[in-house]
Design a protein around this motif. Structure first.
Motif, mmCIF file in Angstrom:
data_model
loop_
_atom_site.group_PDB
_atom_site.id
_atom_site.type_symbol
_atom_site.label_atom_id
_atom_site.label_comp_id
_atom_site.label_asym_id
_atom_site.label_seq_id
_atom_site.Cartn_x
_atom_site.Cartn_y
_atom_site.Cartn_z
ATOM 1 N N ILE A 31 8.847 7.934 31.140
ATOM 2 C CA ILE A 31 9.132 6.514 31.187
ATOM 3 C C ILE A 31 9.438 6.056 32.605
ATOM 4 O O ILE A 31 10.145 6.719 33.359
ATOM 5 N N PRO A 32 8.904 4.898 32.966
ATOM 6 C CA PRO A 32 9.129 4.383 34.315
ATOM 7 C C PRO A 32 10.342 3.458 34.357
ATOM 8 O O PRO A 32 10.787 3.065 35.418
ATOM 9 N N TYR A 33 10.846 3.059 33.202
ATOM 10 C CA TYR A 33 11.882 2.033 33.194
ATOM 11 C C TYR A 33 13.258 2.661 33.030
ATOM 12 O O TYR A 33 13.407 3.863 32.838
ATOM 13 N N ASP A 34 14.216 1.800 33.065
ATOM 14 C CA ASP A 34 15.592 2.235 33.072
ATOM 15 C C ASP A 34 16.072 2.476 31.654
ATOM 16 O O ASP A 34 15.986 1.614 30.784
ATOM 17 N N GLU A 35 16.600 3.639 31.453
ATOM 18 C CA GLU A 35 17.005 4.047 30.112
ATOM 19 C C GLU A 35 18.104 3.153 29.556
ATOM 20 O O GLU A 35 18.196 2.910 28.354
ATOM 21 N N GLY A 62 12.529 -9.745 33.427
ATOM 22 C CA GLY A 62 11.966 -8.898 34.466
ATOM 23 C C GLY A 62 13.011 -8.356 35.410
ATOM 24 O O GLY A 62 12.707 -7.931 36.498
ATOM 25 N N SER A 63 14.251 -8.363 35.005
ATOM 26 C CA SER A 63 15.290 -7.850 35.883
ATOM 27 C C SER A 63 15.580 -6.379 35.602
ATOM 28 O O SER A 63 16.383 -5.758 36.269
ATOM 29 N N ALA A 64 14.923 -5.876 34.580
ATOM 30 C CA ALA A 64 15.189 -4.496 34.196
ATOM 31 C C ALA A 64 14.725 -3.523 35.270
ATOM 32 O O ALA A 64 13.879 -3.848 36.086
ATOM 33 N N GLY A 65 15.305 -2.337 35.206
ATOM 34 C CA GLY A 65 14.757 -1.267 36.016
ATOM 35 C C GLY A 65 15.190 -1.262 37.462
ATOM 36 O O GLY A 65 14.692 -0.500 38.256
ATOM 37 N N MET A 88 16.769 -0.981 28.429
ATOM 38 C CA MET A 88 15.434 -0.944 27.888
ATOM 39 C C MET A 88 15.027 -2.299 27.340
ATOM 40 O O MET A 88 15.825 -2.982 26.718
ATOM 41 N N PRO A 89 13.798 -2.638 27.557
ATOM 42 C CA PRO A 89 13.334 -3.937 27.073
ATOM 43 C C PRO A 89 13.221 -3.982 25.547
ATOM 44 O O PRO A 89 13.191 -5.049 24.961
ATOM 45 N N PHE A 90 13.120 -2.859 24.918
ATOM 46 C CA PHE A 90 12.994 -2.809 23.461
ATOM 47 C C PHE A 90 13.885 -1.699 22.919
ATOM 48 O O PHE A 90 14.132 -0.730 23.615
ATOM 49 N N HIS A 96 5.977 -9.190 32.722
ATOM 50 C CA HIS A 96 6.113 -8.206 31.644
ATOM 51 C C HIS A 96 6.141 -6.798 32.214
ATOM 52 O O HIS A 96 6.927 -5.950 31.800
ATOM 53 N N ALA A 97 5.232 -6.570 33.142
ATOM 54 C CA ALA A 97 5.157 -5.239 33.743
ATOM 55 C C ALA A 97 6.471 -4.912 34.445
ATOM 56 O O ALA A 97 6.986 -3.807 34.353
ATOM 57 N N LYS A 98 7.011 -5.900 35.120
ATOM 58 C CA LYS A 98 8.272 -5.722 35.824
ATOM 59 C C LYS A 98 9.370 -5.338 34.839
ATOM 60 O O LYS A 98 10.193 -4.462 35.101
ATOM 61 N N ALA A 99 9.366 -6.012 33.715
ATOM 62 C CA ALA A 99 10.374 -5.746 32.696
ATOM 63 C C ALA A 99 10.287 -4.309 32.204
ATOM 64 O O ALA A 99 11.263 -3.739 31.738
ATOM 65 N N LEU A 100 9.128 -3.741 32.301
ATOM 66 C CA LEU A 100 8.963 -2.345 31.893
ATOM 67 C C LEU A 100 9.209 -1.404 33.062
ATOM 68 O O LEU A 100 8.867 -0.227 32.996
ATOM 69 N N GLY A 101 9.724 -1.942 34.111
ATOM 70 C CA GLY A 101 10.047 -1.093 35.260
ATOM 71 C C GLY A 101 8.816 -0.680 36.031
ATOM 72 O O GLY A 101 8.827 0.313 36.749
ATOM 73 N N CYS A 102 7.731 -1.412 35.848
ATOM 74 C CA CYS A 102 6.487 -1.027 36.513
ATOM 75 C C CYS A 102 6.124 -2.088 37.533
ATOM 76 O O CYS A 102 6.405 -3.263 37.359
ATOM 77 N N HIS A 103 5.458 -1.652 38.573
ATOM 78 C CA HIS A 103 5.089 -2.608 39.607
ATOM 79 C C HIS A 103 3.614 -2.932 39.573
ATOM 80 O O HIS A 103 3.122 -3.701 40.379
ATOM 81 N N ALA A 104 2.901 -2.316 38.660
ATOM 82 C CA ALA A 104 1.456 -2.555 38.645
ATOM 83 C C ALA A 104 0.949 -2.581 37.214
ATOM 84 O O ALA A 104 1.616 -2.122 36.293
ATOM 85 N N VAL A 105 -0.235 -3.145 37.057
ATOM 86 C CA VAL A 105 -0.883 -3.153 35.752
ATOM 87 C C VAL A 105 -2.268 -2.544 35.923
ATOM 88 O O VAL A 105 -3.035 -2.971 36.782
ATOM 89 N N VAL A 106 -2.551 -1.538 35.112
ATOM 90 C CA VAL A 106 -3.868 -0.898 35.185
ATOM 91 C C VAL A 106 -4.624 -1.187 33.886
ATOM 92 O O VAL A 106 -4.048 -1.672 32.925
#
Lengths: 381, 1042
Positions: free
Chosen positions: B458-462, B313-316, B465-467, B393-403
């Motif tokens: 994409i919301p995360y850091d290029e 979860g340190s990504a982004g 990337m987590p994947f 997980h959401a954090k790892a995707l550079g997101c702060h929320a889950v919808v």
């Protein structure tokens, strides 16, 4: 892999008219599926036999659940379990109460009892209608009969109100109830040529004119306390019919009646001579013992005798047999065209009004008015 | 203290015959609330008793009002022996507790018995007088509105969306108490029904309290579930999204009732600067360079035992200034929240900024007896753990929320799989903070994001990337990066640019498992889970590509555990998003390249796959405008062509190089056929038959590419159970059986609903359960909606036009328009003329020609001003969907007019006394407008039989029961004065049978929102008649369609 359980329930109950018909016709699920396959539905829809099987089962289950409600149609309208649009409700009811011509001809006029129910096997074999369907139709007749039997008021209205049937179907049921109640014989070989429609027509005329209900509405007796019943024939009326006998018993009256009719019809009938010969029996000869075969009946005597006998239940039952024997067959054997029959019957009933010595004009009209209608309807090949 | 409940028992009808001798019944009624019971007189010898009782009055706490159901029992009086129960009615009086909902419950309720089913009906009137209570420490939460709908309800506006609320209550299951051995099945069932009713009341009250704490006034997307843990107890849990809603029809009620106005005033100025900042950074060139991505946006985890998730979860964190700002801002808004989760699947415009991908977590637990029902800590801890994982997980995707967040369980004996999933997202902070002032700000923000593609970026850091993933520039705006595939659990945003139509995509999977006990069993399951997740994911990917599509919406993966197997079923709606690249094809590679015949076989398969893709593209009308020529010929677009295309668009050569690198991995999806298993997989790919022509299906609210629904709807539930032949079960045989089961079920649905063609099955919801060793049960609930074919073609055309326009739109134009718009300052209705125009068009919906004319009209308008059109189209869509935003005149219809109208609409059912109640799993009713929400419907029924054969076997039994459940839902809605249930869901259908004993039992739990709707065509009549009438709280009595 087998389907243990397989159901589909819609918020609006799905009703497939074709499957409903198959169900009403009493086919088993497998027969129904086979018939649907033959109708080419698989090709049209690209479905598989398994889909069809599952669909048919579903519909059958729904119909089975609905059947309880269909036994008392107003319940179908008020129930909450199946949400069915009104037009569909009407269709369900109307089709459920519809019957086969072949079946109704077998049962018409019979007592709607257990005994008759036992004969359904034979009827099924004879008519080719499945036993299941025969049972449904029989039970419908019986159910309607039971409900309206003791009811006051118009028979047709009662049926319509309690079973929510269309006007036409209500009328048909009225005829069935009327026939069952009076046990009119309709099964004799002689009567086989007659359709249900013929009988229903007669029944309607009789209900309108010959029953207690008819009296109740008659202006002559407005404050009548008698039961306003459409199902039973007016006993008093039947009793009175004996009075008509004078028309054939009084020779002067008979001759006068004949001459009136003959004068009026001379040159108008193609079968005038036959008519004239048949109007009454040879002046002195023994009745019904003419040497010729088939014996030309005395038309007038026949019709009046039918009237006079109606006081006996047995003769009421044989009404149609008598009408055929005493009137339709003689006319038919002389090849009367229908139009001549009409002219004759009109004149025959009308001329009575000119008979000075005859006092039962109203009675005669009540009797002859109905009978004329019936005879004309019954007179065909 | 503060409440008086009043009940009147009017009459009964169609009662069963209880006295065989007389064929009649001597019925009386017991009315019970809490510990107080009243009785009516005995009405002798009638199947249609007229009690006409006095008003029974209960003086109760509002806490009790919320928890307790009103219990009405109909009995047959017997002088000499015990009175026989005919049946019961439970009435949830919650809808009477908030002011805007129903004011009276009055109508015919089916009398229900758990052994005999529905036995007649009873007419009841219920009212509540609430006194105001100023007690600060009250335990009740009267007044908080609950909605099952997973979007902002149609006649409300979200002022603030506060966030996640959850609660859980546990109890012993009466079915497993010692007393159950000596009491009758009826008594046991009733104890259970009553307990669950109580527990859900309590749960709802507790959630309400949390909402009040958060200063909200409503819960949206409320999902309540039961876990029947058997011996170890009964868990009722619920999640939802707390909101502050504002009823649209009342212009005065601008401020939420629960918030003090002073606080709002104080905070509102703070909101402005960040919002402006947000807008400006968005346009900065730096932003474009800072994309990042994720495609296999899937995280698997089995926390208790193994964890196979991704980064910590340190990504982004290294994002560009914009991202940092946005994150900072929203994080502050979300910080105080333990879980920044939202159960919503559709959002107000501008709410959703970016979507990361699906995040999910599963955990295998061993159930133990719940010792103290008042402290359900274990269960709470379990869920907290899973939610924590989702959050990371959401954090790892550079997101702060889950919808689109949801939770579920699968229980078999003492093993329980807890699952949670959602879509990682970046949200617009505006809705998350207190004191936001709506108005032109909203407009500005809306326009600020590139409409129709912003959420794909994409919301995360290029660089982090987590994947491993393939990024390209957005095909829509060409400015930001997008992934090649996007998976989400939410509905398709209404403004998304879509090519062609969508379709239902399912991945189905079975895995055998050895029977085991306790921990060994749990270990075995958790060992299998990651493989299942992986395979389900692969299957989804393959099927998506086979359809020629590039995004999944409404993804729901259900893993069901049984004695000797695990089942996985994933359903989603495939879509071609115009913003994402064309998907590559599927390539098959054999293991032995030298074998000639084998090669031939492979190439044959390859051809088949290519043909299928081409066919699907045609079927779903997927012909993306830009690169259509290239696509048609070969399903596998060559990387070269695409890079060339991109180069022509991009300004910096660095980026192109970057993209070229990624193309190395971007080759068509390769399926390696190295064993029979893989062969099977390929075969199963090709066995999915498309629906017959005229049919479409999706599991989302709306079908992408169709939005001209006609008014005919048919909601249905279908249940199938198959028995597997237990001999030599292999994974393959199992898979085939399961696949056939699902496919056959779909085929049956298409056949049954053929009279509705052209139509679309929406919100198709499959549920799998494994009631016994060799039984698989699949339950499907969906709604079929008809649509107008001619108009459908029309909208497709405009859609294509729309994306073409967007592609050609000059960027500068996009930047300038928002500013102009907000200077216009027409907050509530920015485009009155356009709106009227559209409304008049929709009034002519019977005449396609008129419709067509208007759309032609406005596309020419669009040529002049292309960003205006986006906005208008957006509005147009909302209008078509019966949304609230732009139709205030309509809202003003007076209650009298509404009542009148209802009577006028009655004629078709004039001779029937039963009003039609529509049911739909969707949040809207096509061609109609929801004018009022009457409250939540949440019902739980048990039905049992000891004469299974006589009731038509298992099918007859369940068929009748489901029909009865529908009937009871409809009756309750009608009694509330409603004419429809929206967001209807059958959450549970647990069926158990014992044919040898001729017994069966079934538990069903359903919920939804009771509403009043008015047909759109009739609304116009009303609004023209009474344009200035005020909207008052409506008198429900006059509205009841009886």
């Amino acid at each position: 892999m087998t389907n243990e359980l397989d159901i589909f329930v819609g918020n609006t109950t799905l009703i497939d008219e074709d499957v409903y018909r198959l169900w009403l016709d009493g086919y088993s699920v497998s027969d129904a599926v086979a018939r649907r396959v033959r109708s080419g539905i698989l090709e049209q829809t690209g479905a598989t036999a398994a889909v069809l099987q599952s669909d048919t089962m579903d519909h059958y289950r729904t119909f089975h659940m609905l059947e309880r409600l269909l036994h008392a149609p107003p319940k179908l309208l008020h129930q909450l379990i199946f949400q069915i649009p009104p037009s569909r409700q009407a269709l369900l009811i109307e089709r459920y109460y519809a019957f086969d011509e072949a079946f109704v001809r077998e049962v018409l006029g019979k007592k709607l009892s257990k005994g008759t129910k036992k004969d359904l096997d034979d009827i099924s074999t004879k008519t080719g209608i499945t036993l299941k369907s025969c049972r449904r139709q029989f039970d419908n007749f019986k159910r309607v009969f039971k409900v309206v039997e003791e009811m006051r008021g118009s028979l047709v209205d009662n049926i319509q109100q309690h079973f929510l049937l269309s006007d036409r179907l209500s009328r048909d049921y009225a005829a069935i109830v009327f026939f069952a109640n009076n046990r009119f014989e309709t099964g004799k070989k002689k009567l086989q040529y007659l359709s249900f429609g013929d009988f229903a027509f007669c029944a309607e005329l009789m209900i309108q004119n010959w029953t207690l209900g008819a009296v109740g509405e008659a202006p002559t007796n407005p404050d009548s306390q008698v039961d306003d019943m459409d199902v039973d024939l007016d006993k008093e009326f039947l009793q009175d019919l004996k009075e008509l006998k004078v028309l054939v018993a009084d020779k002067d009256l008979l001759d006068l009646h004949k001459s009136l009719v003959c004068t009026a019809l001379r040159g108008k009938l193609s079968v005038f001579s036959e008519m004239e010969a048949n109007f009454k029996p040879p002046a002195s000869g023994a009745e019904d013992r003419t040497p010729r075969i088939p014996a030309p009946q005395n038309l007038s005597r026949g019709l009046v005798n039918v009237a006079a006998k109606l006081i006996h239940n047995k003769d009421v039952r044989d009404l149609f047999v008598d009408l055929i024997e005493k009137f339709v067959e003689p006319c038919r054997s002389d090849h009367w065209p229908l139009n001549d029959v009409r002219l004759f019957l009109n004149q025959y009933s009308a001329s009575v009004h000119s008979l000075d010595g005859f006092r039962h004009q109203t009675l005669w009209d009540r009797y002859m008015g109905t009978l004329r209608g019936c005879l004309l309807r019954l007179y065909h090949d | 203290m503060p409440g008086k409940l009043k009940v009147k028992i009017v009459a009964g009808r169609h009662l069963p015959v209880m006295d065989r001798a007389s064929d009649l019944t001597d019925a009386f009624v017991e009315v019970k609330f809490g510990n107080t019971t009243f009785k009516t007189d005995v009405y002798l010898k009638s199947l249609n008793p007229q009690w006409n009782s006095e008003w029974f009055k209960f003086e109760v706490d509002d806490e009790d009002l919320q928890d307790e159901p009103l219990q009405i029992t109909v009995l047959d009086h017997d002088t000499y022996s015990a009175n026989d129960a005919i049946g019961k009615v439970y009435i949830d009086i919650d809808p009477l507790l908030y002011s805007e909902a129903a004011t009276v419950i009055s109508g015919w309720f089916p009398i229900y018995d758990t052994i005999h089913g529905i036995r007649g009906e009873i007419n009841v009137i219920v009212k509540v007088d609430l006194f105001n209570d100023l007690n600060r420490f009250r335990q009740s939460s009267c007044g908080v509105k609950f909605f099952c709908t997973t979007s902002i309800p149609k006649c409300y506006r979200a002022v603030i969306i506060h966030g996640f609320v959850e609660e859980l209550v546990v109890n012993e299951d009466p079915e497993y108490q010692w007393i159950d051995r000596i009491r009758t099945p009826r008594a046991s069932n009733e104890a259970r029904q009553r307990l669950i009713s109580l527990m859900s009341g309590e749960l709802q009250r507790k959630i309400g309290l949390k909402v009040l704490e958060m200063r909200g006034n409503a819960v949206v997307g409320y999902l309540q579930c039961f876990d029947l843990e058997g011996e170890s107890g009964l868990v009722v849990r619920a999640i939802g999204t707390a909101c502050t809603l504002d009823k649209l029809s009342s212009p005065a009620a601008f401020l939420p009732a629960c918030n003090s106005p002073s606080k709002e005033m104080k905070e509102s100025p703070l909101v402005h600067p960040p919002s402006l900042g947000c807008r400006s950074t968005q346009n900065s060139p730096i932003h474009t360079a800072t994309g990042s991505r994720l495609t296999q946006n899937f995280s698997v985890s089995v926390p208790t035992l193994i964890y196979t998730g991704m980064g910590s979860g340190s990504a982004g964190k290294e994002g560009g200034p914009f991202k940092a700002l946005l994150r900072q801002q929203t994080q502050s808004a979300l910080e105080q929240r333990e879980f920044p989760f939202f159960t919503l699947t559709a959002f107000p415009p501008g709410f959703l900024v970016h979507v990361g991908g699906v995040v999910s977590a599963r955990s295998v637990k061993l159930l133990d007896r719940i010792h103290n029902p008042d402290e359900p800590e274990t269960r709470d801890a379990w869920w907290a753990e899973i939610r924590q994982e989702i959050k990371s997980h959401a954090k790892a995707l550079g997101c702060h929320a889950v919808v689109g967040y949801s939770e579920s369980t699968s229980i078999c004996e003492e093993v329980c799989i807890l699952s949670a999933s959602g879509t990682a997202a970046v949200l617009n902070p505006r809705f998350l903070q207190d004191g936001t002032v709506e108005g032109c700000l909203e407009q500005r923000l809306e326009e600020n994001l590139p409409v129709g593609c912003g959420f794909c970026h994409i919301p995360y850091d290029e660089l982090n990337m987590p994947f491993p993933a393939h990024l390209t520039y957005c095909y829509n705006c060409r400015k930001q990066k997008v992934p090649d595939v996007l998976f989400t659990t939410i509905d398709l945003p209404t403004d998304a640019a879509v090519v062609g139509k969508g379709c239902l995509i399912q991945a189905r999977l079975c895995r055998l498992k050895k029977k085991a006990q306790a921990e060994a069993n749990a270990t075995a399951i958790s060992n299998l889970l990651p493989f299942m997740e992986y395979e389900v994911h692969t299957q989804l990917m393959n099927k998506l590509k086979l359809k020629g599509m590039n995004a999944l919406f409404g993804l729901r993966i259900q893993i069901t555990v049984g004695e000797n197997m695990l089942m996985g079923l994933a359903s989603a709606t495939g879509v071609y998003l115009a913003a994402l690249p064309t998907p590559g094809g599927i390539q098959i590679a054999g293991k032995t390249p030298n074998d000639g015949s084998y090669e031939q076989h492979i190439s044959h398969m390859q051809k088949k796959i290519n043909d299928t893709i081409a066919k699907n593209k045609e079927l779903y009308e997927i012909n993306p405008p830009e690169i259509s020529e290239e696509v048609i010929g070969s399903p596998i677009p060559e990387p070269r062509q695409r890079s060339r295309l991109l180069r022509s668009q991009s300004e910096s050569s660095d980026e192109v190089i970057e993209l070229d690198l990624s193309h190395g991995k971007k080759d068509a999806f390769v399926l390696e056929i190295d064993d029979t298993d893989a062969m099977e997989d390929v075969h199963s790919l090709l066995t999915d038959v498309p629906p017959p022509s005229g049919f479409y299906s999706c599991n989302t609210e709306i079908m992408p590419g169709i939005n001209n629904w006609t008014s005919e709807i048919q909601m249905f539930t279908s249940v199938r159970v198959i028995r597997l032949s237990s001999l030599n079960l292999t994974n393959q045989a199992l898979n085939k059986n399961f696949n056939d089961l699902c496919e056959n079920l779909l085929k049956s649905l298409y056949f049954k609903l053929r009279s509705m063609i052209p139509c679309c099955l929406c919100h198709v919801n499959f549920t799998v359960s494994l009631p016994e060793d060799e039984l698989i049960q699949v339950t499907v609930t969906a709604v079929a909606i008809t649509f107008d074919k001619n108009q459908a073609l029309q909208t497709i055309k405009t859609h294509v036009e729309k994306s073409l326009q967007r592609a050609s739109t000059d960027n500068e134009e996009l930047l300038q328009f928002p500013l102009e718009l907000c200077s216009d300052s027409l907050p509530p209705h920015p485009f009155p003329p356009a709106k009227e125009h559209l409304e008049s068009a929709s009034s002519n919906s019977g005449i396609p020609a008129a419709q067509r004319a208007t759309s032609v009209d406005y596309s020419s308008f669009a040529d002049r001003c292309s960003s205006w059109i986006e906005l208008i189209k957006l509005k147009a869509q909302t209008i078509r969907r019966g949304s609230i935003k732009t139709t205030v005149t309509v809202e003003k219809a007076s209650p009298v007019a509404e009542g009148n109208f209802r009577n006028r609409s009655a004629p078709p059912c004039a001779n029937s006394t039963v009003g039609v109640v529509k049911m739909t799993p969707l949040s809207f009713i096509p061609g109609a407008k929801i004018t009022k929400y009457l409250g939540i419907i949440n019902m739980f029924f048990i039905r049992e039989t000891t004469s299974l054969r006589e009731e038509g076997g298992v099918s007859g039994f369940l068929h009748a029961f489901i029909a009865e459940v529908f009937a009871m839902v409809r009756a309750h809605v009608a009694a509330l004065g409603g004419n429809a249930v929206v967001s209807y869901i059958m959450k549970q259908c647990v069926f158990m049978e014992n044919p040898n004993k001729n017994q069966a039992q079934c538990l069903i739990n359903v919920s939804g929102d009771a509403v009043v709707f008015v047909r759109e065509s009739d609304l116009e009549v009303i609004s023209t008649q009474q344009p200035t009438a005020n909207c008052q709280p409506l008198c429900t009595g006059g509205e009841v369609t009886t």
